[in-house]
Design a protein around this motif. Structure first.
Motif, mmCIF file in Angstrom:
data_model
loop_
_atom_site.group_PDB
_atom_site.id
_atom_site.type_symbol
_atom_site.label_atom_id
_atom_site.label_comp_id
_atom_site.label_asym_id
_atom_site.label_seq_id
_atom_site.Cartn_x
_atom_site.Cartn_y
_atom_site.Cartn_z
ATOM 1 N N GLU A 20 -25.219 29.030 -23.062
ATOM 2 C CA GLU A 20 -25.737 28.628 -21.751
ATOM 3 C C GLU A 20 -24.784 27.663 -21.052
ATOM 4 O O GLU A 20 -24.568 27.755 -19.838
ATOM 5 C CB GLU A 20 -27.118 27.984 -21.913
ATOM 6 N N ARG A 23 -21.731 29.512 -19.774
ATOM 7 C CA ARG A 23 -22.044 30.309 -18.583
ATOM 8 C C ARG A 23 -22.436 29.432 -17.395
ATOM 9 O O ARG A 23 -22.570 29.928 -16.271
ATOM 10 C CB ARG A 23 -23.208 31.255 -18.908
ATOM 11 N N ASP A 31 -15.879 32.838 -19.372
ATOM 12 C CA ASP A 31 -17.231 33.225 -19.756
ATOM 13 C C ASP A 31 -18.133 33.433 -18.539
ATOM 14 O O ASP A 31 -19.000 34.312 -18.548
ATOM 15 C CB ASP A 31 -17.851 32.164 -20.667
ATOM 16 N N ARG A 32 -17.917 32.660 -17.503
ATOM 17 C CA ARG A 32 -18.798 32.709 -16.345
ATOM 18 C C ARG A 32 -18.699 34.028 -15.585
ATOM 19 O O ARG A 32 -19.657 34.425 -14.912
ATOM 20 C CB ARG A 32 -18.494 31.541 -15.404
ATOM 21 N N GLN A 34 -18.015 37.068 -16.962
ATOM 22 C CA GLN A 34 -18.214 38.263 -17.771
ATOM 23 C C GLN A 34 -19.529 38.965 -17.420
ATOM 24 O O GLN A 34 -20.482 38.351 -16.969
ATOM 25 C CB GLN A 34 -18.195 37.908 -19.262
ATOM 26 N N THR A 35 -19.522 40.287 -17.633
ATOM 27 C CA THR A 35 -20.700 41.117 -17.414
ATOM 28 C C THR A 35 -20.946 41.958 -18.674
ATOM 29 O O THR A 35 -20.125 41.959 -19.596
ATOM 30 C CB THR A 35 -20.495 42.065 -16.223
ATOM 31 N N PHE A 75 -25.046 36.511 -25.926
ATOM 32 C CA PHE A 75 -24.364 36.557 -24.631
ATOM 33 C C PHE A 75 -25.006 37.611 -23.730
ATOM 34 O O PHE A 75 -25.302 37.359 -22.557
ATOM 35 C CB PHE A 75 -22.875 36.865 -24.836
ATOM 36 N N SER A 78 -28.314 36.443 -22.607
ATOM 37 C CA SER A 78 -28.158 35.388 -21.613
ATOM 38 C C SER A 78 -27.919 35.978 -20.222
ATOM 39 O O SER A 78 -28.466 35.492 -19.223
ATOM 40 C CB SER A 78 -26.986 34.475 -22.000
ATOM 41 N N LEU A 79 -27.122 37.047 -20.165
ATOM 42 C CA LEU A 79 -26.879 37.714 -18.883
ATOM 43 C C LEU A 79 -28.176 38.249 -18.290
ATOM 44 O O LEU A 79 -28.422 38.141 -17.076
ATOM 45 C CB LEU A 79 -25.888 38.859 -19.071
ATOM 46 N N GLU A 82 -30.383 35.394 -17.003
ATOM 47 C CA GLU A 82 -29.913 34.930 -15.695
ATOM 48 C C GLU A 82 -30.353 35.877 -14.582
ATOM 49 O O GLU A 82 -30.632 35.439 -13.456
ATOM 50 C CB GLU A 82 -28.381 34.822 -15.705
#
Length: 235
Positions: A20, A23, A31-32, A34-35, A75, A78-79, A82
């Protein structure tokens, strides 16, 4: 700089929090951005490296690679968190429900006296859950991004009754002959089609002789590599 707490031992919650932070607004520029799509290959590579650790029976390597695979799961979750779709806890909840439902011989009234029967219960529960009423629907549901040899093996299993081992060997011989004829004719489409038939027949023969086709091909690759290395060393 993010002043993250120093601990003698970190746990699963720390790993989630670190992702977290990475990101977040003050996190890592890489990292911010990435998809799911940009790190899709990373998940495959980390899973492959974990498999190598298992094959080597290396606990230290396995510990590291399990962490890398776990990071990929966190990860991706987390996407989605968000995006407002679901959280890592939702993933855990769904998996718990799946395990409970498909182990009806443990958490329900179904019976399974051995591993084979347990697998049968699992498959029956899965088909009911996925509303798969026919072999064709079960075959169509096999993951399309599996390695092709494993996909072929699973498609064959879902098809139900198939050839005997002797019939599979005969099919393999016939497929090899058709492939040879296509190569001699020199037309690309028939070559591709008959090669697919040959590989599918080879997987069928492997399955009916209880041989993992992926493992067999990997073993042959290793054999060929060692032959070349030995030859080079003996020059």
């Amino acid at each position: 700089m993010v002043n993250f707490r120093s601990k003698d031992r970190y746990d699963a919650n720390d790993l989630r929090e670190i992702v977290e932070i990475l990101r977040g607004e003050d996190g890592c520029p890489w990292d911010r951005v990435q998809t799911h799509e940009t790190i899709r290959r990373d998940l495959l590579e980390e899973a492959a490296e974990l498999c190598e650790a298992i094959d080597r029976a290396d606990p230290g390597m396995m510990l590291e690679e399990l962490g890398d695979v776990w990071l990929q799961v966190i990860f991706h979750a987390s996407l989605e968190q968000e995006a407002g779709h679901f959280t890592l806890d939702d993933v855990a909840d769904a998996e718990c429900r799946k395990l409970i439902g498909r182990h009806a011989h443990v958490f329900g009234d179904a019976k399974a006296a051995d591993p084979g029967q347990a697998l049968q219960v699992w498959e029956e529960q899965k088909r009911a859950e996925k509303h798969q009423r026919t072999p064709g629907e079960a075959m169509d549901a096999v993951c399309r991004t599996l390695p092709a040899l494993w996909r072929a093996e699973k498609v064959q299993k879902k098809a139900g009754a198939g050839p005997t081992a002797a019939e599979a060997l005969s099919d393999l011989k016939n497929a090899a002959e058709r492939f040879s004829q296509a190569v001699q004719a020199g037309e690309s489409d028939p070559v591709r089609k008959t090669l697919g038939e040959l590989l599918f027949a080879a997987v069928e023969a492997a399955r009916l002789t209880k041989t993992d086709p992926e493992e067999a091909l990997h073993a042959e690759c290793e054999e060929r590599i060692h032959r070349v290395l030995d030859a080079e060393q003996n020059r």
